[in-house]
Design a protein around this motif. Sequence first.
Motif, PDB file in Angstrom:
ATOM      1  N   PRO A  20       1.007  -1.280  -0.057  1.00  0.00           N
ATOM      2  CA  PRO A  20       0.116   0.260   0.098  1.00  0.00           C
ATOM      3  C   PRO A  20       0.874   1.225   0.017  1.00  0.00           C
ATOM      4  CG  PRO A  20      -0.310  -1.241   2.077  1.00  0.00           C
ATOM      5  CD  PRO A  20       0.559  -2.015   1.342  1.00  0.00           C
ATOM      6  N   CYS A  21       2.212   1.200   0.272  1.00  0.00           N
ATOM      7  CA  CYS A  21       3.014   2.244   0.285  1.00  0.00           C
ATOM      8  C   CYS A  21       3.722   2.585  -1.141  1.00  0.00           C
ATOM      9  CB  CYS A  21       3.929   2.089   1.328  1.00  0.00           C
ATOM     10  SG  CYS A  21       3.444   1.969   3.059  1.00  0.00           S
ATOM     11  N   TYR A  22       3.329   1.848  -2.092  1.00  0.00           N
ATOM     12  CA  TYR A  22       4.032   1.970  -3.301  1.00  0.00           C
ATOM     13  C   TYR A  22       4.027   3.350  -3.968  1.00  0.00           C
ATOM     14  CZ  TYR A  22       5.514   0.787  -8.098  1.00  0.00           C
ATOM     15  OH  TYR A  22       5.944   0.788  -9.361  1.00  0.00           O
ATOM     16  N   PRO A  23       2.772   3.932  -3.830  1.00  0.00           N
ATOM     17  CA  PRO A  23       2.869   5.321  -4.189  1.00  0.00           C
ATOM     18  C   PRO A  23       4.068   6.447  -3.573  1.00  0.00           C
ATOM     19  CG  PRO A  23       0.619   4.663  -4.041  1.00  0.00           C
ATOM     20  CD  PRO A  23       1.545   3.765  -3.287  1.00  0.00           C
ATOM     21  N   GLN A  24       3.976   6.129  -2.373  1.00  0.00           N
ATOM     22  CA  GLN A  24       5.084   6.916  -1.840  1.00  0.00           C
ATOM     23  C   GLN A  24       6.554   6.597  -2.144  1.00  0.00           C
ATOM     24  OE1 GLN A  24       2.469   5.200  -0.360  1.00  0.00           O
ATOM     25  NE2 GLN A  24       1.573   6.828   0.947  1.00  0.00           N
ATOM     26  N   TYR A  25       6.704   5.390  -2.072  1.00  0.00           N
ATOM     27  CA  TYR A  25       7.970   4.848  -2.719  1.00  0.00           C
ATOM     28  C   TYR A  25       8.501   5.430  -4.119  1.00  0.00           C
ATOM     29  CZ  TYR A  25      11.237   1.141  -4.639  1.00  0.00           C
ATOM     30  OH  TYR A  25      12.165   0.655  -5.252  1.00  0.00           O
ATOM     31  N   THR A  26       7.389   5.317  -4.861  1.00  0.00           N
ATOM     32  CA  THR A  26       7.637   5.733  -6.338  1.00  0.00           C
ATOM     33  C   THR A  26       7.863   7.240  -6.359  1.00  0.00           C
ATOM     34  OG1 THR A  26       5.160   5.889  -6.847  1.00  0.00           O
ATOM     35  CG2 THR A  26       6.533   3.886  -7.624  1.00  0.00           C
ATOM     36  N   ALA A  27       7.117   7.896  -5.339  1.00  0.00           N
ATOM     37  CA  ALA A  27       7.275   9.659  -5.440  1.00  0.00           C
ATOM     38  C   ALA A  27       8.609   9.744  -4.743  1.00  0.00           C
ATOM     39  CB  ALA A  27       6.182  10.032  -4.417  1.00  0.00           C
ATOM     40  N   SER A  28       9.195   8.922  -3.977  1.00  0.00           N
ATOM     41  CA  SER A  28      10.479   9.292  -3.440  1.00  0.00           C
ATOM     42  C   SER A  28      11.786   8.932  -4.472  1.00  0.00           C
ATOM     43  CB  SER A  28      10.929   8.232  -2.308  1.00  0.00           C
ATOM     44  OG  SER A  28      10.065   8.448  -1.234  1.00  0.00           O
ATOM     45  N   LEU A  29      11.432   7.803  -5.345  1.00  0.00           N
ATOM     46  CA  LEU A  29      12.320   7.655  -6.493  1.00  0.00           C
ATOM     47  C   LEU A  29      12.415   8.852  -7.517  1.00  0.00           C
ATOM     48  CD1 LEU A  29      11.895   3.749  -6.988  1.00  0.00           C
ATOM     49  CD2 LEU A  29      13.818   5.208  -5.668  1.00  0.00           C
TER      50      LEU A  29
END
Length: 71
Positions: A20-29
């Motif tokens: 569920p944290c994938y959007p935050q992960y991709t935003a960081s990258l």
Amino acid sequence: MASKGSTPPYPSAARIADSPCYPQYTASLKCLEEFNSDKSKCQEHFDMYKECKKKEREARLERNRNRSLFF
């Protein structure tokens, strides 16, 4: 080793894309890419991802706490 498309042996080994944290992960990258790896400009994204992972972990611990080892 698990074959492609199979279920990972442990839930923690699940793909990041399933989190569920994938959007935050991709935003960081994306932020790191945009600012040429300048971490200081992406701290807000890192904090959001860290908070999401914390909540995800707490929810997992709560689910495990509620499971009975004895039926």
